[in-house]
Design a protein around this motif. Structure first.
Motif, PDB file in Angstrom:
ATOM      1  N   SER A   1       0.828  -1.214   0.000  1.00 27.26           N
ATOM      2  CA  SER A   1       0.000   0.000   0.000  1.00 27.26           C
ATOM      3  C   SER A   1       0.854   1.253   0.000  1.00 27.26           C
ATOM      4  O   SER A   1       0.549   2.222  -0.702  1.00 27.26           O
ATOM      5  N   ALA A   2       1.930   1.254   0.790  1.00 29.04           N
ATOM      6  CA  ALA A   2       2.801   2.425   0.869  1.00 29.04           C
ATOM      7  C   ALA A   2       3.493   2.675  -0.463  1.00 29.04           C
ATOM      8  O   ALA A   2       3.606   3.830  -0.918  1.00 29.04           O
ATOM      9  N   TYR A   3       3.934   1.606  -1.115  1.00 31.97           N
ATOM     10  CA  TYR A   3       4.648   1.760  -2.390  1.00 31.97           C
ATOM     11  C   TYR A   3       3.721   2.301  -3.472  1.00 31.97           C
ATOM     12  O   TYR A   3       4.144   3.089  -4.322  1.00 31.97           O
ATOM     13  N   ARG A   4       2.462   1.902  -3.445  1.00 34.73           N
ATOM     14  CA  ARG A   4       1.517   2.384  -4.458  1.00 34.73           C
ATOM     15  C   ARG A   4       1.244   3.881  -4.284  1.00 34.73           C
ATOM     16  O   ARG A   4       0.932   4.578  -5.255  1.00 34.73           O
ATOM     17  N   ARG A   5       1.344   4.349  -3.049  1.00 35.30           N
ATOM     18  CA  ARG A   5       1.160   5.795  -2.833  1.00 35.30           C
ATOM     19  C   ARG A   5       2.395   6.574  -3.279  1.00 35.30           C
ATOM     20  O   ARG A   5       2.284   7.621  -3.923  1.00 35.30           O
ATOM     21  N   ASN A   6       3.555   6.068  -2.886  1.00 32.14           N
ATOM     22  CA  ASN A   6       4.807   6.768  -3.173  1.00 32.14           C
ATOM     23  C   ASN A   6       5.948   5.757  -3.116  1.00 32.14           C
ATOM     24  O   ASN A   6       6.232   5.221  -2.042  1.00 32.14           O
ATOM     25  N   PRO A   7       6.590   5.454  -4.238  1.00 28.97           N
ATOM     26  CA  PRO A   7       7.652   4.436  -4.239  1.00 28.97           C
ATOM     27  C   PRO A   7       8.717   4.707  -3.189  1.00 28.97           C
ATOM     28  O   PRO A   7       9.137   5.855  -2.983  1.00 28.97           O
ATOM     29  N   LEU A   8       9.127   3.665  -2.499  1.00 27.34           N
ATOM     30  CA  LEU A   8      10.161   3.743  -1.492  1.00 27.34           C
ATOM     31  C   LEU A   8      11.055   2.511  -1.636  1.00 27.34           C
ATOM     32  O   LEU A   8      10.690   1.522  -2.272  1.00 27.34           O
TER      33      LEU A   8
END
Length: 344
Positions: free
Chosen positions: A178-185
């Motif tokens: 979920s976090a990666y879909r918001r903003n790649p990390l």
């Protein structure tokens, strides 16, 4: 389960009268499903780690009860209930640490305890609901955890906590998705010895989702943290005590200690079925010990002077955990608040 909600990676496939289990011991080289039509086979699949991950174990056990009733209800009308109870006991003994197993079996027992001329429809419905609810809960958990990861440059995860370990999507790996879909990390995964779930399973799952990831040796974690590459360690759980102490894959405690030393936060992502308010602290959690031969080279026989200590889990004190994320909400600084309030 609708096609829209069906995960890309499926550890368990329910056909209506059998359970197909993806043999995770052979991944990523070979993708093979074993099909089971009785509870004994499902119990063996759990014990031998064909299926692993606390939520997936609970789901498999629920379907195992359905298979037991399918087998015994018509064959043994006089004593089918006793036979189903015996199969439930067999399932309960397959793995001792993950509380989701016992939670799911309690759910199925509650259905069996209801007066009914034919318990099969209700048992099927309950097992399928446990499965579907787990996927929905994972997605909710993923969003709540992603809220905490806003601004993070990198995360490190341990073991496998994705669709392979759950009904679908994942707990800790769901948060990362979920976090990666918001903003790649940047995503780092420890290899997770001795079964290499990180190297074999987590990296494979992330590649299936198109998420770049970097594998590290478990022993490289401290140096990675010192480099400043990660802001959070994100892990799952197999049992969480009332005070927030958390049992998870062996090596989690070491990561939490290292994280505290380097100013890195620790997130535990787990469904509320993993919370065990009946256990006051991690000191009361039974830790599964597996066969030393899983660690030892083959040349060391049973009568050798050399043996191995092979605990599957360790316990991370709540004081080392920054947040526990569940589908019902987030507990910040769990050592101060415990987990009971989330269950009320």
């Amino acid at each position: 389960m609708t096609e829209q909600n069906r995960p890309n990676v499926q550890a368990l496939i329910w056909t209506g009268d059998s359970l197909k289990v993806l043999d995770q011991r052979q991944l990523p080289d070979v993708s093979v499903y074993d099909e089971y039509r009785d509870a004994e086979g499902v119990a063996e699949a759990i014990a031998t780690m064909r299926v692993r991950g606390a939520p997936a174990i609970g789901i498999a056990a629920a379907y195992g009860v359905v298979l037991s009733c399918l087998r015994h209800f018509d064959e043994n009308p006089a004593d089918w209930r006793a036979r189903v109870e015996a199969d439930s006991e067999r399932l309960a003994k397959s793995r001792p640490t993950a509380v989701n197993l016992f939670w799911a079996l309690a759910q199925m027992k509650a259905v069996l305890d209801q007066p009914s001329d034919n318990p099969l429809p209700a048992l099927r419905a309950r097992a399928e609901k446990i499965h579907a609810d787990d996927i929905a809960d994972n997605r909710r958990m993923g969003e709540l955890g992603a809220d905490l990861l806003q601004g993070a440059a990198g995360v490190l995860t341990h073991c496998n906590t994705g669709a392979l370990a759950t009904g679908g999507y994942g707990t800790a790996l769901g948060v990362i998705r979920s976090a990666y879909r918001r903003n790649p990390l940047a995503v780092y995964a420890g290899e997770t010895r001795p079964w290499l779930q990180g190297a074999r399973l987590t990296i494979w799952e992330l590649s299936q989702d198109g998420i770049p990831a970097t594998l590290i040796a478990d022993s490289a974690a401290a140096w990675l943290m010192k480099s400043g590459a990660v802001n959070w360690v994100v892990v799952g759980a197999d049992r969480i005590a009332a005070n927030g102490d958390t049992a998870n894959k062996i090596g989690t405690y070491a990561l939490a200690v290292l994280a505290r030393q380097h100013g890195v936060k620790v997130m535990v992502a787990a469904p509320t079925s993993t919370l065990d308010p009946g256990i006051e602290s991690g000191n009361d959690i039974e830790i599964e010990q597996r066969n030393p031969n899983e660690l030892l080279p083959a040349c060391y026989t049973e009568n050798s002077l050399i043996t191995a200590w092979n605990p599957v889990f360790d316990v991370t004190p709540a004081a080392l955990i920054s947040a526990i994320v569940t589908e019902r909400g987030v507990i910040l600084n769990p050592s101060e608040h415990g987990v009971r309030s989330l269950l009320q």
